[in-house]
Design an enzyme around this catalytic site. Structure first.
Site, PDB file in Angstrom:
ATOM      1  N   GLU A 198     -41.885  -8.342 -21.488  1.00  0.00           N
ATOM      2  CA  GLU A 198     -41.233  -7.412 -22.415  1.00  0.00           C
ATOM      3  C   GLU A 198     -41.603  -7.727 -23.866  1.00  0.00           C
ATOM      4  OE1 GLU A 198     -37.085  -7.100 -21.406  1.00  0.00           O
ATOM      5  OE2 GLU A 198     -37.573  -6.368 -19.405  1.00  0.00           O
ATOM      6  N   GLU A 218     -39.633  -6.855 -12.402  1.00  0.00           N
ATOM      7  CA  GLU A 218     -38.176  -7.043 -12.343  1.00  0.00           C
ATOM      8  C   GLU A 218     -37.559  -5.816 -11.701  1.00  0.00           C
ATOM      9  OE1 GLU A 218     -36.172  -8.395 -16.016  1.00  0.00           O
ATOM     10  OE2 GLU A 218     -37.987  -9.578 -16.425  1.00  0.00           O
TER      11      GLU A 218
HETATM   12  C1  GAL Z   1     -34.849  -8.073 -18.573  1.00  0.00           C
HETATM   13  C2  GAL Z   1     -35.547  -9.292 -19.160  1.00  0.00           C
HETATM   14  C3  GAL Z   1     -34.990 -10.559 -18.565  1.00  0.00           C
HETATM   15  C4  GAL Z   1     -33.489 -10.551 -18.655  1.00  0.00           C
HETATM   16  C5  GAL Z   1     -32.952  -9.312 -17.966  1.00  0.00           C
HETATM   17  C6  GAL Z   1     -31.432  -9.232 -17.996  1.00  0.00           C
HETATM   18  O1  GAL Z   1     -35.144  -6.905 -19.223  1.00  0.00           O
HETATM   19  O2  GAL Z   1     -36.919  -9.270 -18.892  1.00  0.00           O
HETATM   20  O3  GAL Z   1     -35.489 -11.682 -19.248  1.00  0.00           O
HETATM   21  O4  GAL Z   1     -33.145 -10.569 -19.986  1.00  0.00           O
HETATM   22  O5  GAL Z   1     -33.473  -8.190 -18.640  1.00  0.00           O
HETATM   23  O6  GAL Z   1     -30.967  -8.920 -19.250  1.00  0.00           O
END
Ligand code: GAL
Length: 789
Positions: A405, A494
């Site tokens: 990100e 993710e």
């Molecule tokens: C994602 C990010 C993770 C964690 C997750 C929960 O967007 O890549 O590192 O922050 O959100 O907030």
């Protein structure tokens, strides 16, 4: 570097563990770099050590949310005194740190060796010119955590990974000096290519013979190669070999067969150095139409993202604690982990090699935010290289990631940087693809409300620069992305644990598991659930951590983990969970709701629901499930009627027992039964192991359960439980998985949460017996005996 491999051991290079007997203090003492500094009042400890996890929670802590409200804002010093063994006096001596958080500076005998701002990478210093050969040496390490928080999650503080001293002859295998690839692998044979970098510390050139033996798990040598190299004085030179291994035992997540390469360097017939490299013989292949293959077998990545903390142990690395966590993930059918969002310690890669996990090895989170922002331009190459060179021999790694990100996604400067990083990975390791995890949150504002076509066009600019399109929470656009980029493979770097992505953290969600998007398309090679394990940090008080994990900080499985198991695992399974809106969950601000799953509990003690209709769910991969209430069959459901895998039942609650019976082909293959608990009467202890190595490192994890007279867990029990330990050992930490609790992790007491808690017992350095006793007011106490040998 793997220093100990079963059946292979080093004979020439000495790898001296350097973890014990450090002196430590918090505070900034400029003079502490000088050998004569008075440290007589400092605390004596062993590393890996994390000073933050020992602190009391501070709700007022600045930026506390990123660090579990565990103070880190200080400078601290570590010092270690040592003398050289006779055998090491004429050799090259190097100190190797696996990682120091954060911003470390190191001195030997008052001489400055250097600094390493990024806390997640290994680094070495050559001590040779500054050592006292026959007197005491003092190594001083300053850790400066007064700078901005480096991360959004809990980093921990201090020398939180292992340290070792390497003693070698001046003609040696260079640091991370072997690179092994397996360009041809079949059932019949494998071609193993070994490139070895030899370093010559003498002024004059040396003619060296490099020999590599490939050693299988039983210690048998199954291949051998020899090559020559003339290494100019003070330089390094590469020497390459090709070795054929017949009928190799190939590495895969299902059968993680391992070999080791044992390398020796000789000058004039005398061996000067030896070196061990992990080796897994496997072929990984990416096909833009058909997806990902390991040894020719189509493989979907059933993955989770993990951070590095170990719950109540903080960031202080312990192999057994990590192994236990991975074993729980494996049990639910998980075959892959993504390291979020930094290089981990090398031991974790050894575990992944050995246990059969495919790994996304990730170098950075954002590139230019927080503390690293000002360091990135100066340090990215060295930090990225430290990861690539150290890790590239691990068979578990199938993909590099250069970021998560990253801010200003798609802007020219970001794209240029992306090109540089990807190119660098390709140069150091041309055998693996590279990704960068993308998320719409980092899009320009205008694009967020733009059309799908605009979004696709934007992402395309990034996709063209990486090998695999890594997408965080964007399942709803997979088809459009693929249509626009028909040769691109997609990986859900993710995914939410329960809901399907909507591509934005602020929009709604749909209860369709993201796994269905993986199975639907060959071009989607897998998913990584955020998160595999609850972790410290990224929270708002009173919460100390992020609670969307499939398992909690104790390593206890949550009901939602069985949904994932039903999707991932081939082993027949069934599990009952009850939707319970009264259940306390972690602190979940509105914007985090998509990551959570509906509140569920896996027990049958609901006095507050007596006579009311309960909504129950069974997670299964069987053809059918029959629900049996008491002794009566209640209903049978077929999985085929529940394509979303949420087999929901409604039934009036009455105390007693409820059982789910899973069948395949009409045959019972598994069951899961819940029984109503009576009054809390006793404590029950369940240790994961009752025999430990007496090495001062090994762990037993003891689950402490409040039960009724019959031993049925009492889910609502909140008793304050205290522990005592007899014998040479330590209570290393206590936890109950409740991230809202203010109880310390380093303590001899913990209250039960959902009826249980965890005590982590560490073996002492002497053989003997440990006896852990747990007691609580109104409950019969319990004890467990642990033998250290
Ligand atoms: C994602 C990010 C993770 C964690 C997750 C929960 O967007 O890549 O590192 O922050 O959100 O907030």
């Amino acid at each position: 570097m793997t220093v100990v491999a079963s059946k292979v051991s080093l004979q020439h290079r000495r790898v001296i563990p350097f973890d014990t007997d450090w002196l430590f203090t918090k505070g900034n003492y400029a003079g502490a770099k000088n050998p004569g500094f008075d440290d007589s009042r400092w605390r004596r400890l062993d590393v890996p050590h994390d000073w933050s996890i020992e602190e009391a929670f501070d709700p007022e802590m600045e930026h506390g949310g990123s660090h579990a409200y565990l103070p880190r804002w200080t400078v601290a010093w570590y010092r270690k005194k040592f003398t050289l063994d006779e055998a090491d006096q004429a050799r090259r001596i190097v100190i190797e740190f696996d990682g120091v958080h954060n911003n470390s500076e190191v001195w030997i005998n008052g001489h400055y060796l250097g600094s390493r701002p990024y806390g997640y990478v290994p680094f070495q210093y050559d001590l040779t010119p500054y050592l006292h050969r026959d007197g005491e040496n003092v190594l001083s390490v300053k850790v400066d955590n007064t700078v901005m928080p480096p991360d959004r999650w809990y980093s921990g503080s201090g020398i939180y990974r292992h340290v070792r001293l390497l003693s070698t002859d001046p003609v040696q295998v260079a640091q991370w000096g072997t690179y092994i690839t397996t360009p041809q692998v079949s059932e019949a044979s494998a071609k193993v290519v070994i490139r070895t970098n030899v370093r010559n510390g003498y002024a004059e050139a040396k003619a060296c013979t490099v020999t590599t033996e490939i050693v299988d798990a039983d210690g048998a040598v199954v291949g051998r190669g020899e090559s020559k190299a003339v290494v100019p004085g003070g330089e390094t030179a590469e020497s390459a070999q090709e070795i054929r291994v017949e009928t190799p035992k190939r590495w895969s997540p299902e059968q993680p067969s391992l070999y080791h390469a044992y390398t020796t360097v000789a000058v004039d017939g005398q061996v000067t150095d030896d070196y061990i490299t992990p080796l897994g013989i496997r072929e990984i292949r990416f096909d833009s139409r058909e997806g990902f293959f390991v040894n020719g077998v189509g493989t979907k990545l059933k993955g989770v993202c993990i951070h590095h903390d170990l719950g109540c142990l903080g960031a202080a690395y312990n192999d057994r604690a990590m192994e236990r966590r991975l074993a729980v993930l494996k049990e639910m059918g998980c075959n892959a982990v993504r390291f979020a969002h930094n290089p981990m310690t090398a031991e974790l890669l050894d575990l992944c090699d050995r246990m059969g996990f495919l790994v996304v090895d990730e170098a950075f989170d954002k590139w230019k935010s927080l503390y690293y922002a000002e360091l990135f331009d100066e340090w990215w190459q060295a930090d990225l290289e430290a990861m690539l060179l150290r890790d590239r021999n691990h068979p578990s790694i199938f993909l590099w990631s250069v970021g998560n990100e990253v801010e200003q996604q798609g802007q020219d400067s970001m794209l240029e940087m992306l090109d540089l990083l990807v190119k660098h990975c390709h140069t150091v390791d041309p055998t693996r693809p590279v990704t960068c995890a993308l998320e719409p949150h980092n899009w320009p504002m205008s694009l967020r409300s733009g059309t799908v076509e605009e979004k696709v066009a934007h992402t395309r600019k990034l996709a063209e620069r990486v090998d695999i399109l890594g997408l965080n929470y964007q399942e709803q656009w997979y088809e459009q992305y693929r249509e626009a980029m028909p040769d691109t493979l997609i990986l859900g770097t993710e995914t939410f644990p329960f809901y399907r992505g909507k591509g934005s953290r602020v929009k709604g969600y749909e209860p369709v598991n993201p796994w269905f998007d993986v199975v639907k398309h060959d071009y989607v090679i897998g998913q990584f659930v955020w998160a595999g394990i609850d972790y410290l940090g990224e929270s708002a008080y009173p919460s100390k951590g992020w609670s969307s994990g499939l398992i909690d900080t104790c390593g206890f499985r949550k009901p939602v983990s069985y949904l994932q198991e039903s999707l991932w695992s081939e082993e027949p399974m069934v599990q009952i969970a009850v939707f319970d809106d009264t259940l306390e969950q972690g602190h979940t601000p509105q914007w985090t709701k998509h990551w959570m799953s509906p509140p569920m509990a896996s027990h049958w003690t609901f006095p507050h629901y007596e006579g009311r209709l309960l909504r129950l769910v069974t997670f299964t991969n069987c053809e059918s499930v029959e629900l049996v209430v008491g002794d009566e069959s209640y209903e049978e459901k077929r999985l085929a009627d529940h394509p979303d895998r949420l087999m929901v039942w409604h039934l009036p609650y009455a105390p007693g027992r409820v059982k789910a019976v899973g069948r395949i082909g009409g045959r019972i293959v598994c069951t899961h039964e819940l029984v109503t608990a009576g009054e809390a009467r006793q404590l029950t202890l369940q240790a994961d192991r009752t025999r430990l190595a007496a090495d001062g490192i090994d762990l037993a994890h003891v689950e402490v359960i409040v039960t009724d007279e019959q031993g049925v867990p009492v889910p609502g029990a909140k008793h304050a439980i205290s522990f005592s330990l007899e014998g040479e050992g330590t209570i290393l930490g206590v936890d109950n998985g409740d991230l809202n609790s203010d109880e310390p992790y380093k303590a001899n007491a913990r209250s039960a949460y959902h009826g249980r808690c965890l005590v982590v017992v560490q073996a002492g350095k002497q053989a003997g017996t440990l006896r852990l006793t747990a007691s609580a007011e109104g409950l019969e106490a319990a004890a467990v005996t642990i033998v250290c040998e």
